[in-house]
Design a protein around this motif. Structure first.
Motif, PDB file in Angstrom:
ATOM      1  N   HIS A  12      61.185  16.817  14.231  1.00  0.00           N
ATOM      2  CA  HIS A  12      60.521  17.638  15.463  1.00  0.00           C
ATOM      3  C   HIS A  12      61.652  17.952  16.200  1.00  0.00           C
ATOM      4  O   HIS A  12      61.581  19.130  16.832  1.00  0.00           O
ATOM      5  CB  HIS A  12      59.586  16.563  16.018  1.00  0.00           C
ATOM      6  CG  HIS A  12      58.390  16.523  15.409  1.00  0.00           C
ATOM      7  ND1 HIS A  12      57.261  17.536  15.615  1.00  0.00           N
ATOM      8  CD2 HIS A  12      57.823  15.727  14.532  1.00  0.00           C
ATOM      9  CE1 HIS A  12      55.968  17.116  14.818  1.00  0.00           C
ATOM     10  NE2 HIS A  12      56.594  15.999  14.406  1.00  0.00           N
ATOM     11  N   GLU A  13      62.680  17.596  16.287  1.00  0.00           N
ATOM     12  CA  GLU A  13      63.865  18.018  16.972  1.00  0.00           C
ATOM     13  C   GLU A  13      64.723  18.985  16.461  1.00  0.00           C
ATOM     14  O   GLU A  13      65.357  19.777  17.223  1.00  0.00           O
ATOM     15  CB  GLU A  13      64.803  16.864  17.344  1.00  0.00           C
ATOM     16  CG  GLU A  13      64.134  15.588  18.398  1.00  0.00           C
ATOM     17  CD  GLU A  13      65.053  14.350  18.708  1.00  0.00           C
ATOM     18  OE1 GLU A  13      64.800  13.798  19.656  1.00  0.00           O
ATOM     19  OE2 GLU A  13      66.075  14.368  17.906  1.00  0.00           O
ATOM     20  N   ASN A  14      64.870  18.988  15.114  1.00  0.00           N
ATOM     21  CA  ASN A  14      65.609  20.140  14.576  1.00  0.00           C
ATOM     22  C   ASN A  14      64.826  21.204  13.987  1.00  0.00           C
ATOM     23  O   ASN A  14      65.359  22.207  13.564  1.00  0.00           O
ATOM     24  CB  ASN A  14      66.476  19.294  13.487  1.00  0.00           C
ATOM     25  CG  ASN A  14      67.604  18.563  14.049  1.00  0.00           C
ATOM     26  OD1 ASN A  14      68.566  18.656  14.287  1.00  0.00           O
ATOM     27  ND2 ASN A  14      66.985  17.120  14.106  1.00  0.00           N
ATOM     28  N   VAL A  64      55.854   9.537  18.538  1.00  0.00           N
ATOM     29  CA  VAL A  64      56.142  10.634  17.836  1.00  0.00           C
ATOM     30  C   VAL A  64      55.512  11.973  18.806  1.00  0.00           C
ATOM     31  O   VAL A  64      56.000  12.913  18.844  1.00  0.00           O
ATOM     32  CB  VAL A  64      55.577  10.678  16.465  1.00  0.00           C
ATOM     33  CG1 VAL A  64      55.672  12.483  15.999  1.00  0.00           C
ATOM     34  CG2 VAL A  64      56.292   9.993  15.390  1.00  0.00           C
ATOM     35  N   TRP A  65      54.341  11.762  19.150  1.00  0.00           N
ATOM     36  CA  TRP A  65      53.612  12.450  20.308  1.00  0.00           C
ATOM     37  C   TRP A  65      54.741  12.764  21.489  1.00  0.00           C
ATOM     38  O   TRP A  65      54.581  13.830  22.081  1.00  0.00           O
ATOM     39  CB  TRP A  65      52.277  12.165  20.545  1.00  0.00           C
ATOM     40  CG  TRP A  65      51.258  12.174  19.643  1.00  0.00           C
ATOM     41  CD1 TRP A  65      50.623  11.453  18.858  1.00  0.00           C
ATOM     42  CD2 TRP A  65      50.665  13.560  19.305  1.00  0.00           C
ATOM     43  NE1 TRP A  65      49.579  12.099  18.322  1.00  0.00           N
ATOM     44  CE2 TRP A  65      49.773  13.308  18.310  1.00  0.00           C
ATOM     45  CE3 TRP A  65      51.287  14.779  19.817  1.00  0.00           C
ATOM     46  CZ2 TRP A  65      49.114  14.507  17.645  1.00  0.00           C
ATOM     47  CZ3 TRP A  65      50.506  16.106  19.035  1.00  0.00           C
ATOM     48  CH2 TRP A  65      49.215  15.734  18.128  1.00  0.00           C
ATOM     49  N   LEU A  66      55.317  11.714  22.163  1.00  0.00           N
ATOM     50  CA  LEU A  66      56.225  11.790  22.961  1.00  0.00           C
ATOM     51  C   LEU A  66      57.435  12.665  22.651  1.00  0.00           C
ATOM     52  O   LEU A  66      57.752  13.629  23.608  1.00  0.00           O
ATOM     53  CB  LEU A  66      56.935  10.478  23.298  1.00  0.00           C
ATOM     54  CG  LEU A  66      57.552  10.336  24.818  1.00  0.00           C
ATOM     55  CD1 LEU A  66      56.824  10.761  25.849  1.00  0.00           C
ATOM     56  CD2 LEU A  66      58.274   8.951  24.813  1.00  0.00           C
ATOM     57  N   VAL A  97      59.866  18.226  23.091  1.00  0.00           N
ATOM     58  CA  VAL A  97      60.601  19.304  22.390  1.00  0.00           C
ATOM     59  C   VAL A  97      59.840  20.683  22.992  1.00  0.00           C
ATOM     60  O   VAL A  97      60.621  21.452  23.259  1.00  0.00           O
ATOM     61  CB  VAL A  97      60.344  19.104  20.854  1.00  0.00           C
ATOM     62  CG1 VAL A  97      60.922  20.260  20.090  1.00  0.00           C
ATOM     63  CG2 VAL A  97      61.463  18.055  20.378  1.00  0.00           C
ATOM     64  N   TRP A  98      58.487  20.621  22.945  1.00  0.00           N
ATOM     65  CA  TRP A  98      57.916  21.905  23.303  1.00  0.00           C
ATOM     66  C   TRP A  98      57.582  22.028  24.989  1.00  0.00           C
ATOM     67  O   TRP A  98      56.905  22.998  25.309  1.00  0.00           O
ATOM     68  CB  TRP A  98      56.461  21.957  22.514  1.00  0.00           C
ATOM     69  CG  TRP A  98      56.824  22.035  21.174  1.00  0.00           C
ATOM     70  CD1 TRP A  98      56.715  21.150  20.284  1.00  0.00           C
ATOM     71  CD2 TRP A  98      57.145  23.413  20.484  1.00  0.00           C
ATOM     72  NE1 TRP A  98      57.082  21.743  18.904  1.00  0.00           N
ATOM     73  CE2 TRP A  98      57.347  23.231  19.266  1.00  0.00           C
ATOM     74  CE3 TRP A  98      57.414  24.718  20.939  1.00  0.00           C
ATOM     75  CZ2 TRP A  98      57.522  24.112  18.174  1.00  0.00           C
ATOM     76  CZ3 TRP A  98      57.559  25.680  20.112  1.00  0.00           C
ATOM     77  CH2 TRP A  98      57.908  25.420  18.780  1.00  0.00           C
ATOM     78  N   SER A  99      58.303  21.074  25.773  1.00  0.00           N
ATOM     79  CA  SER A  99      58.130  21.168  27.240  1.00  0.00           C
ATOM     80  C   SER A  99      56.385  21.144  27.497  1.00  0.00           C
ATOM     81  O   SER A  99      55.839  21.933  28.221  1.00  0.00           O
ATOM     82  CB  SER A  99      58.803  22.074  27.904  1.00  0.00           C
ATOM     83  OG  SER A  99      58.768  22.314  29.188  1.00  0.00           O
ATOM     84  N   CYS A 100      55.608  20.341  26.772  1.00  0.00           N
ATOM     85  CA  CYS A 100      54.319  20.211  27.255  1.00  0.00           C
ATOM     86  C   CYS A 100      54.000  18.890  27.970  1.00  0.00           C
ATOM     87  O   CYS A 100      53.968  17.927  27.184  1.00  0.00           O
ATOM     88  CB  CYS A 100      53.494  20.120  25.774  1.00  0.00           C
ATOM     89  SG  CYS A 100      51.694  20.201  25.967  1.00  0.00           S
ATOM     90  N   PRO A 101      53.768  18.815  29.291  1.00  0.00           N
ATOM     91  CA  PRO A 101      53.639  17.776  30.113  1.00  0.00           C
ATOM     92  C   PRO A 101      52.277  16.905  29.642  1.00  0.00           C
ATOM     93  O   PRO A 101      52.444  15.837  30.003  1.00  0.00           O
ATOM     94  CB  PRO A 101      53.594  18.251  31.562  1.00  0.00           C
ATOM     95  CG  PRO A 101      53.176  19.828  31.264  1.00  0.00           C
ATOM     96  CD  PRO A 101      53.822  20.133  29.961  1.00  0.00           C
TER      97      PRO A 101
END
Length: 1001
Positions: free
Chosen positions: A704-706, A750-752, A757-761
């Motif tokens: 998810h990061e790459n 993983v959800w964290l 990564v997507w800046s989804c608060p």
């Protein structure tokens, strides 16, 4: 006093000696009368026919004086020294006719050395004469003249023995003087044509010379060698020695060899090593590939005789310098011979110092800054892999295995064409797949430990190979993503690389996902040691190697759009590849399917026997599951894996090996995924350990990061499916409850990562709230770090704590709310180019591991627009060209013959329809009777953009075709009227001529 009837040449020689009364006082130089010597040399140079008489007389005097001097006669010793000086003067002045002096001159030197070996002054004078002869001769008599060849070999053996003399009874100063005399004479041979003229005599001469050059180097420490090497490098050998072979004989100058003066400080071991280094460097500089191979083989024989393999550091230093001194275009011969020598002892029952030293030499040569052009890396890596597998069959804990892994990894430092690392990685992956499916046995019973060790060795070598190729890649500070990835890639440097690396970057192509795809099944291997090593290699591949087209994150780890860098065209191209399934997307689909299988399945391993649906089994918590005897005993017939299998065992395994390994692996994985439970329970408990879930967290975090865009489209459905499998019921036992709790915590982490990564608060807050609601969180074991190219000890898994009860608190969240937050996020919509409804349909689609695995398989569709077998020009030509173009028709020419199908299409009017390039109007592409490129499953949820069939032209089976098309096909078949100007001939011209012949009769 001259006697009457004395020959003139004898009188000229006798006049060169001082009177008998002055012989003893003529020292220490012991030189002939200069005026008479000039007369003698003038006579010899102007009358070549008299040279044979002169040298024969001098040889006779040498033999007589040697016998007397050996008995202690000082006058004879003085006369012998003067005679040797006369021989050197004749060799220097008569250099054009040196072949006439060779026989007697070498005979005189040989007699002197064999009689007075202990007299260093006499030996020094003889060595000086020998050096003069080697300077001016062209070597054509070596091998052609038996006497000259034997005498030269005898002299060479004496000088070589002096150069390596050793003994505690000899004084240190005398020993070094003797060594210097011998090495000085050897240096003259190395710089002479006498060594290189005859190819048949090169081997015996090298066999004699090499010990004198190697032994002095092993008698000093490495620091002394480095100091003397710097001196040799800064002050090279005399130009008359290094380049005299290119000079005519008239311009050459012979080196004069003198004995060390008594009373001065004697020569040190460093001085001896300096002379040996100069001789060895000069020898390799003048050798070609074949000669360099002979030299390195002679070095091996020397180390065998003296037991020099114990000094591994000296051997490594020597191997690097030998490769560096060899000519640029012939350096490849050095590592090739090293590998051949190591492979020769591959079946030894125990690892010897020779094996250790050779492997260390190979690794050092490959990691040195010396370029090795023309190196056959594919042959070398194949030999090293085969050697590794053989050593594992002998002993799974063989001490040579770590060094062999480093040798394979060090090949990555030499990249000479763009796809080299890709080819080498493909070789390793093919061996990995073969061992994974067929095992590694000795022909009787397959050994799980041997198989696991083989896989671990090849995995470490694969990771080290890729890492070694990127050590010297330049860092572009203007590219934030590349800089970040480079920093993570160089945290652990290669432990085997020396301080002086290559300065030139590799500029290679990355290892494609298609190659790495074959290794994903190792994530579900039955052995935990294999699983953890593969997880570390997979994380490294995702972070540093996998292609990231359109994938990037900012410095703070957030994925944002870049309007200037990513325009609509590029975004559309990227999303087309992601949606339709490029190689990276297929890799992620298979990866998520394997992760689900690892997290939920009770049976792991390719050779495992998956239980039938509804059967209950209690798996082991460490991941070691019993294997199917029928499939576990299957051995491959390839010698590279099943190396010692007898014929009987190979016949028994023939039925198993008839199926290709890749097909068998695909079938087994599909069967395992079909049996993977959709909900964890006591009857369908997973076999993964606590460490496996920590490894899964590390893998998903790296994905998810790459690869954020591809990960959100392929990973979120898997997270939702895995969340659905973690729904406990009232009758669940405590062990399953604890496993479900760990899985829920894993999903929350993983959800964290996804939310960050997507800046989804919304997602971040929900995950943090779920983790903070627990009274105590489980410390998931971190993925152990693996240094690239280093074979580490097998890791042990951390088991679950069975002491917890069934009242364990579960982290909870609303999966639907998380999904809605993701699809409503502006960053996700901008990055994917999809709106909220399309994203919701895609991410909320029913996900199963077998459907994801099927999507990961590369399937050729029937849609011509996406068929890679058609050239790009053929793809775009019908849509771009709306006019008649004769040249366009040439694009449709095919080498296939005309058959019944063409005739049927012509009769039914589908002749032009089947080939749009042959039509006279602009054709239109139709989706009728074509499979949708988004059709990856049977359920409607797999079709977020269903394509409706559109009839672009009427399809009438009853409509007759164009008569011209029918006539053209008949003509091509040879049935209709033949056109002489046609370029197409009948398919059966011989049969047609026969029918015409009988018709005329």
């Amino acid at each position: 006093m001259h006697f009457p009837f004395t020959p003139n040449h004898v009188q000229l020689i006798a006049a060169c000696y001082p009177p008998n009364a002055n012989l003893l006082t003529s020292g220490p130089d012991y030189r002939p009368n200069s005026q008479e010597l000039s007369r003698l040399t003038y006579y010899a140079s102007n009358r070549p026919g008299k040279i044979n008489k002169l040298t024969s007389e001098l040889e006779r005097r040498v033999r007589v004086d040697c016998k007397k001097a050996q008995a202690g006669n000082l006058r004879a010793r003085a006369t012998l020294l003067i005679t040797l000086a006369i021989l050197k003067a004749l060799a220097t002045e008569c250099r054009r006719d040196i072949s006439l002096l060779s026989s007697s001159l070498l005979g005189s030197i040989s007699v002197t050395l064999s009689s007075l070996t202990e007299d260093l002054e006499v030996v020094a004078r003889a060595a000086s004469v020998f050096s003069a002869w080697t300077t001016y001769t062209d070597g054509h008599l070596i091998g052609a003249d038996r006497y000259v060849t034997e005498e030269h070999s005898s002299c060479l053996q004496v000088f070589s023995r002096m150069g390596r003399i050793d003994g505690s009874s000899i004084d240190h100063e005398v020993r070094n003087r003797t060594r210097l005399l011998g090495l000085s004479a050897v240096l003259g041979v190395v710089a002479s044509d006498v060594l290189y003229y005859s190819s048949t005599q090169f081997l015996p001469q090298i066999t004699t010379l090499i010990p004198a050059l190697i032994i002095p180097l092993l008698n000093v420490d490495i620091s002394t060698l480095e100091h003397e090497f710097s001196g040799v490098k800064d002050q090279p050998t005399s130009p008359y020695l290094s380049g005299f072979r290119d000079r005519p004989a008239v311009e050459r100058r012979a080196a004069s060899i003198h004995l060390h003066v008594d009373g001065d400080k004697g020569p040190s071991s460093g001085d001896v090593a300096n002379t040996a280094l100069r001789a060895l460097s000069l020898l390799l500089e003048h050798s070609n590939a074949n000669q360099a191979g002979i030299i390195i083989r002679a070095v091996f024989d020397c180390l065998d005789d003296i037991g020099g393999w114990q000094k591994t550091e000296h051997c490594q230093w020597l191997a690097v310098k030998i490769a560096d001194w060899t000519q640029y275009q012939y350096r490849y011969a050095i590592p090739s011979r090293l590998v051949e020598a190591l492979v020769e002892g591959q079946d030894a029952p125990q690892c010897s110092p020779r094996h250790v030293a050779l492997a260390a030499m190979i690794k050092t040569v490959f990691t040195s800054p010396t370029p090795l052009v023309n190196l056959s890396t594919s042959d070398i890596i194949s030999s090293l892999i085969t050697l590794t597998l053989r050593r594992i069959l002998i002993d799974t804990e063989d001490p040579l295995l770590p060094t062999l892994v480093e040798c394979i990894s060090s090949l990555g430092t030499h990249v000479y064409y763009a796809d080299q690392i890709q080819d080498l990685a493909g070789e390793l992956v093919s061996r990995l797949s073969l061992i994974e499916t067929s095992g590694l046995g000795n022909g009787k019973t397959p050994s799980d430990n041997a198989r696991a060790q083989a896989v671990r060795c090849l995995l470490a070598a694969l990771q080290g190979l890729i890492h070694a190729a990127d050590i010297h890649e330049p860092i572009r500070e203007d590219n934030v993503e590349e800089t970040r990835l480079r920093k993570t890639a160089t945290v652990v440097s290669a432990p085997t690389a020396p301080s002086d690396h290559h300065a030139k970057p590799s500029r290679r192509t990355k290892v494609p996902p298609e190659v790495w795809h074959e290794t994903l099944t190792l994530l579900c291997d039955a052995q935990y040691g294999v699983r953890v090593d593969y997880a570390a290699a997979l994380v490294s591949y995702i972070k540093n190697e996998i292609p990231t087209f359109g994938e990037y994150v900012d410095v703070d780890g957030v994925r944002r759009t870049r309007p200037l860098a990513e325009g609509p065209t590029r975004q559309a191209s990227t999303m087309t590849g992601i949606l339709y399934g490029d190689s990276t997307t297929r890799l992620l689909n298979a990866l998520h399917a394997d992760i689900y299988l690892l997290a939920t399945s009770s049976v792991l391993g390719i050779n495992a026997n998956p239980p039938c649906s509804g059967s209950s089994s209690v798996p082991e918590t460490n991941g070691h599951t019993p294997t199917d005897p029928a499939e576990g005993s299957a051995q491959t017939a390839d010698d590279s894996v099943n190396l010692d299998s007898p014929p009987a065992s190979r016949d028994n395994s023939r039925r198993s090996t008839a199926v290709p390994p890749r097909t068998r692996k695909t079938s087994v994985m599909l069967r395992l995924m079909q049996n993977a439970p959709r909900r964890l329970s006591a009857s369908a408990n997973a076999s993964a350990s606590l460490s496996d879930y920590g490894n899964i967290l590390a893998i998903l975090t790296a994905v998810h990061e790459n690869l954020p865009v591809r990960a959100i489209l392929t990973g979120v459905p898997m997270l939702l499916a895995l969340d659905g499998a973690c729904q406990p019921d009232a009758a669940t036992d405590p062990i399953v409850v604890q496993r479900i709790r760990v899985l829920k915590e894993l999903l929350a982490r993983v959800w964290l990562v996804v939310g960050r990564v997507w800046s989804c608060p919304e997602v971040t807050d929900a995950a943090e709230k779920a983790l903070s609601s627990q009274r105590s969180t489980t410390n998931l074991p971190e993925l152990p770090e693996r240094q690239p190219g280093v074979l580490s000890d097998p890791a042990e898994p951390v088991p679950f704590d069975n002491g917890l009860g069934a009242d364990v608190q579960m982290p909870t969240w609303d999966s639907e709310a998380l999904l809605m937050a993701i699809v409503s996020n502006s960053n996700v919509q901008n990055a994917t180019g999809l709106d909220r409804q399309v994203l919701l349909r895609r991410l909320a689609a029913q996900w199963t591991p077998e459907s994801a695995y099927k999507e990961s398989l590369e399937i050729q569709t029937s849609y011509d627009g996406f068929n890679d077998s058609i050239s790009p020009l053929r793809k775009v030509a019908p849509a771009l060209m709306h006019i008649d173009n004769v040249s366009l028709q040439s694009l449709a020419r095919s080498s296939r013959g005309v058959g019944v199908t063409d005739l049927r299409e012509a009769l039914e009017g589908r002749r032009s329809m089947s080939n749009p390039n042959l039509s006279n109007r602009a054709p239109s592409l139709s989706t009728l009777e074509h499979t949708s490129i988004l059709a990856h499953g049977d359920s409607p949820q797999h079709h977020p953009h269903p394509l409706k069939p559109v009839r672009s032209r009427p399809q009438s089976r009853n409509k007759l075709g164009n008569p011209n098309d029918v006539r053209d096909v008949l003509n091509k078949l040879g049935i209709g009227k033949q056109n002489g100007a046609s370029m197409l001939k009948s398919s059966f011209p011989i049969l047609q001529k026969s029918e015409q012949k009988y018709a005329n009769l």
